[in-house]
Enzyme design. Structure first.
Site, mmCIF file in Angstrom:
data_model
loop_
_atom_site.group_PDB
_atom_site.id
_atom_site.type_symbol
_atom_site.label_atom_id
_atom_site.label_comp_id
_atom_site.label_asym_id
_atom_site.label_seq_id
_atom_site.Cartn_x
_atom_site.Cartn_y
_atom_site.Cartn_z
ATOM 1 N N ARG A 55 -5.825 9.340 -71.582
ATOM 2 C CA ARG A 55 -6.079 7.900 -71.691
ATOM 3 C C ARG A 55 -7.567 7.611 -71.898
ATOM 4 N NH1 ARG A 55 -1.466 4.464 -68.734
ATOM 5 N NH2 ARG A 55 -2.037 3.124 -70.435
ATOM 6 N N LYS A 103 4.434 -7.962 -67.485
ATOM 7 C CA LYS A 103 3.200 -7.453 -66.862
ATOM 8 C C LYS A 103 2.091 -7.285 -67.899
ATOM 9 C CE LYS A 103 2.716 -2.779 -66.028
ATOM 10 N NZ LYS A 103 1.435 -2.340 -66.590
ATOM 11 N N ASN A 104 2.432 -6.659 -69.025
ATOM 12 C CA ASN A 104 1.392 -6.327 -69.999
ATOM 13 C C ASN A 104 0.922 -7.531 -70.805
ATOM 14 O OD1 ASN A 104 1.490 -3.777 -69.044
ATOM 15 N ND2 ASN A 104 2.484 -2.858 -70.849
ATOM 16 N N CYS A 152 -2.026 4.431 -64.203
ATOM 17 C CA CYS A 152 -1.058 5.514 -64.370
ATOM 18 C C CYS A 152 -1.730 6.794 -64.851
ATOM 19 C CB CYS A 152 -0.030 5.116 -65.429
ATOM 20 S SG CYS A 152 1.515 4.563 -64.754
ATOM 21 N N ASP A 198 6.795 3.194 -73.142
ATOM 22 C CA ASP A 198 7.095 2.687 -71.798
ATOM 23 C C ASP A 198 8.595 2.675 -71.483
ATOM 24 O OD1 ASP A 198 4.438 2.382 -71.310
ATOM 25 O OD2 ASP A 198 4.407 0.194 -71.387
ATOM 26 N N ARG A 255 4.363 -1.401 -59.087
ATOM 27 C CA ARG A 255 3.275 -1.865 -59.959
ATOM 28 C C ARG A 255 3.816 -2.755 -61.077
ATOM 29 N NH1 ARG A 255 0.818 2.446 -62.959
ATOM 30 N NH2 ARG A 255 0.128 0.614 -64.051
HETATM 31 C C1 UD1 Z 1 -0.893 -0.340 -73.082
HETATM 32 C C2 UD1 Z 1 0.094 -0.713 -72.007
HETATM 33 C C3 UD1 Z 1 0.888 0.523 -71.580
HETATM 34 C C4 UD1 Z 1 1.527 1.195 -72.793
HETATM 35 C C5 UD1 Z 1 0.506 1.434 -73.895
HETATM 36 C C6 UD1 Z 1 1.133 1.940 -75.190
HETATM 37 C C7 UD1 Z 1 -1.013 -2.534 -70.845
HETATM 38 C C8 UD1 Z 1 -1.655 -3.022 -69.596
HETATM 39 N N1 UD1 Z 1 -0.631 -1.245 -70.870
HETATM 40 O O1 UD1 Z 1 -1.785 0.615 -72.508
HETATM 41 O O2 UD1 Z 1 1.893 0.115 -70.657
HETATM 42 O O3 UD1 Z 1 2.079 2.443 -72.405
HETATM 43 O O4 UD1 Z 1 -0.196 0.206 -74.194
HETATM 44 O O5 UD1 Z 1 2.068 1.046 -75.661
HETATM 45 O O6 UD1 Z 1 -0.803 -3.295 -71.770
HETATM 46 N N2 UD1 Z 1 -6.393 5.689 -77.116
HETATM 47 C C9 UD1 Z 1 -7.516 6.384 -77.464
HETATM 48 N N3 UD1 Z 1 -8.729 5.799 -77.218
HETATM 49 C C10 UD1 Z 1 -8.856 4.573 -76.637
HETATM 50 C C11 UD1 Z 1 -7.698 3.866 -76.288
HETATM 51 C C12 UD1 Z 1 -6.459 4.454 -76.533
HETATM 52 O O7 UD1 Z 1 -7.454 7.491 -77.991
HETATM 53 O O8 UD1 Z 1 -9.991 4.106 -76.452
HETATM 54 C C13 UD1 Z 1 -5.045 6.286 -77.370
HETATM 55 C C14 UD1 Z 1 -4.288 6.574 -76.077
HETATM 56 O O9 UD1 Z 1 -4.625 7.840 -75.542
HETATM 57 C C15 UD1 Z 1 -2.849 6.522 -76.555
HETATM 58 C C16 UD1 Z 1 -2.881 5.430 -77.648
HETATM 59 O O10 UD1 Z 1 -4.237 5.310 -78.035
HETATM 60 O O11 UD1 Z 1 -2.483 7.727 -77.169
HETATM 61 C C17 UD1 Z 1 -2.352 4.101 -77.188
HETATM 62 O O12 UD1 Z 1 -3.066 3.660 -76.063
HETATM 63 P P1 UD1 Z 1 -3.314 2.105 -75.799
HETATM 64 O O13 UD1 Z 1 -2.539 1.321 -76.819
HETATM 65 O O14 UD1 Z 1 -4.768 1.852 -75.678
HETATM 66 O O15 UD1 Z 1 -2.645 1.904 -74.387
HETATM 67 P P2 UD1 Z 1 -3.157 0.973 -73.223
HETATM 68 O O16 UD1 Z 1 -3.751 -0.276 -73.772
HETATM 69 O O17 UD1 Z 1 -3.916 1.788 -72.264
#
Ligand code: UD1
Length: 416
Positions: free
Chosen positions: A119, A21-22, A114, A303, A395
């Site tokens: 986030r 998915k990701n 989610c 995850d 999902r």
């Molecule tokens: C992706 C995955 C999700 C997984 C996550 C962490 C997809 C579609 N989803 O989510 O399944 O759980 O990686 O492996 O690929 N953060 C910030 N600021 C930002 C962005 C992120 O502080 O602008 C923080 C988040 O709160 C979190 C960490 O960075 O603590 C990791 O988040 P991120 O790697 O961005 O996760 P996603 O891309 O949302």
């Protein structure tokens, strides 16, 4: 619909792991970077993919499905992603990058998905600003103007997966070299880069902390098969380890789930693996893990945290789990407690004392991976469990009940 599970069966058989998915979601977003035909093979039939296709259609591009293969082509005609659509899919935020690269303007509602903590999207926004994108936020919408976008050397505060993907796609046509530092190293990032390079992009450094994007004038048609889903593979392995039995996974990239197979399963189960195949044998009597912390790849994935916790509920001894990535990612805990589990949560830490047995209960899935954890616990428990809100599970897992039925589990999707 709900999932009805009669626990207590061992699991035997083979499962051919679905596509990730990701990986598929950002790749589908990346298909916007050319109007030529882009075909993605073996896409999983899951809600997140359906929602992404709905969003792509709303942008005016053509989407065709041929079995599990998806073809996207045509020009972007609309640059706005509405609140209604983006609330279906948090990953819709990484549509900003490709829309801006092609149309220089984009407007997207603050993304949904989610509910696992704050986030934030500050790393996405700051990175785009460093590329020269003008961003204003009003009424829940993020308005972007990339008319003066230019290459930059950007240090990410955290190796965010989504921000890395967004910034790679945003900078693909810039005249010169963009350097992204402290980027995510997840296999799904590597896959996105391979996909984009197959369309003519010039991106290097994927899988390391520094990615360099040499701008190109345009991208072209491609046919691409994304990687298998390491989280779904890990979920099924954990189900097998917990229930006992013998499971073979095919279409799995073994090196991508070392953090599970080495730190957990290997100690308590027998694992035989080659590059793209894993066999797990378990007697279903697991031992506790002293401490395991979620972290960025190649560390233990957040995850798989809920599914791992499900495995440890009946493991002998006391386990400590530390969730480092997301706040409120322990929403499965009250549901596990209904089954007789002994868990104490304090901040980022969960202490799980193994109990002799779990009892079937009525539970509610609160998020995708937590929902998968409830399924594993239901398979282990004595008696019948009912899991509601299974759209969360749908999902990310394609036909989870069929996959598990094929392995001998007593699980079915029934009307409430
Ligand atoms: C992706 C995955 C999700 C997984 C996550 C962490 C997809 C579609 N989803 O989510 O399944 O759980 O990686 O492996 O690929 N953060 C910030 N600021 C930002 C962005 C992120 O502080 O602008 C923080 C988040 O709160 C979190 C960490 O960075 O603590 C990791 O988040 P991120 O790697 O961005 O996760 P996603 O891309 O949302």
């Amino acid at each position: 619909m709900v999932l009805k599970i009669e626990g207590g069966n061992k699991l035997y058989g083979t499962y051919n792991v679905q596509t990730a998915k990701n990986a598929v979601l950002p790749i589908l977003a990346g298909s916007l970077l050319t109007s030529d035909k882009v075909t993605i093979l073996d896409c999983p039939n899951i809600l997140d993919v359906q929602n992404m296709l709905e969003i792509l259609s709303s942008l005016g591009v053509n989407v065709e499905k041929n079995g599990s293969n998806i073809t996207v082509f045509g020009e972007i005609k609309n640059i706005e992603v509405s609140n209604e659509l983006s609330s279906l899919l948090r990953s819709s935020i990484f549509l900003l990058g490709p829309i801006l690269a092609v149309k220089q303007k984009a407007c997207i509602a603050y993304p949904g998905g989610c509910d696992i903590g704050l986030r934030p999207i500050d790393i996405h926004i700051n990175g785009l600003r460093e590329l020269g994108v003008k961003i204003t936020e009003e009424f829940g919408y993020i308005n972007c103007d990339a008319t003066n976008m230019k290459p930059a050397d950007i240090l990410l505060d955290l190796p965010s997966v989504g921000a890395t993907e967004n910034l790679i796609m945003a900078s693909i046509f810039l005249n010169g070299k963009t350097v992204l530092r402290n980027v995510a190293k997840e296999p799904e990032i590597v896959d996105l880069v391979h996909f984009l390079n197959s369309m003519g992009a010039k991106i290097a450094g994927e899988g390391t902390a520094v990615i360099e994007i040499e701008g190109v004038k345009n991208l072209h048609s491609t046919i691409y098969k994304p990687i298998p889903d390491r989280i779904v593979a890990g979920t099924i392995l954990l189900a097998g380890a917990t229930c006992g039995g013998e499971i073979e996974l095919t279409n799995v990239q073994n090196d991508q789930i070392f953090s599970l197979t080495t730190k957990f399963a290997k100690n308590y189960c027998k694992i035989y693996s080659s590059y793209d195949n894993i066999i797990l044998k378990s007697n279903g009597n697991l031992k506790a893990i002293n401490q395991i912390e979620t972290s960025y790849y190649p560390g233990f994935p957040t995850d798989l945290q809920a599914q791992l916790m499900a495995s440890l509920l009946t493991a002998r001894g006391t386990s400590v789990i530390v969730e480092n990535l997301f706040e409120t990612r322990y929403k499965q805990v009250p549901e596990f407690i209904k089954m007789g589990a002994d868990i104490k949560v304090s901040g980022k830490t969960a202490i799980v004392r193994g109990v002799d047995r779990l009892y079937g209960a009525e539970m509610t899935a609160k998020d995708l991976r937590g929902g998968a954890g409830l399924v594993i616990a239901g398979l282990k428990a004595e008696g019948v469990s009912i899991i509601s809100n299974i759209y969360h599970i749908d999902r990310g897992y394609e036909n989870i009940e069929k996959v598990l039925q094929n392995l001998g589990a007593k699980i079915e999707r029934v009307h409430e």
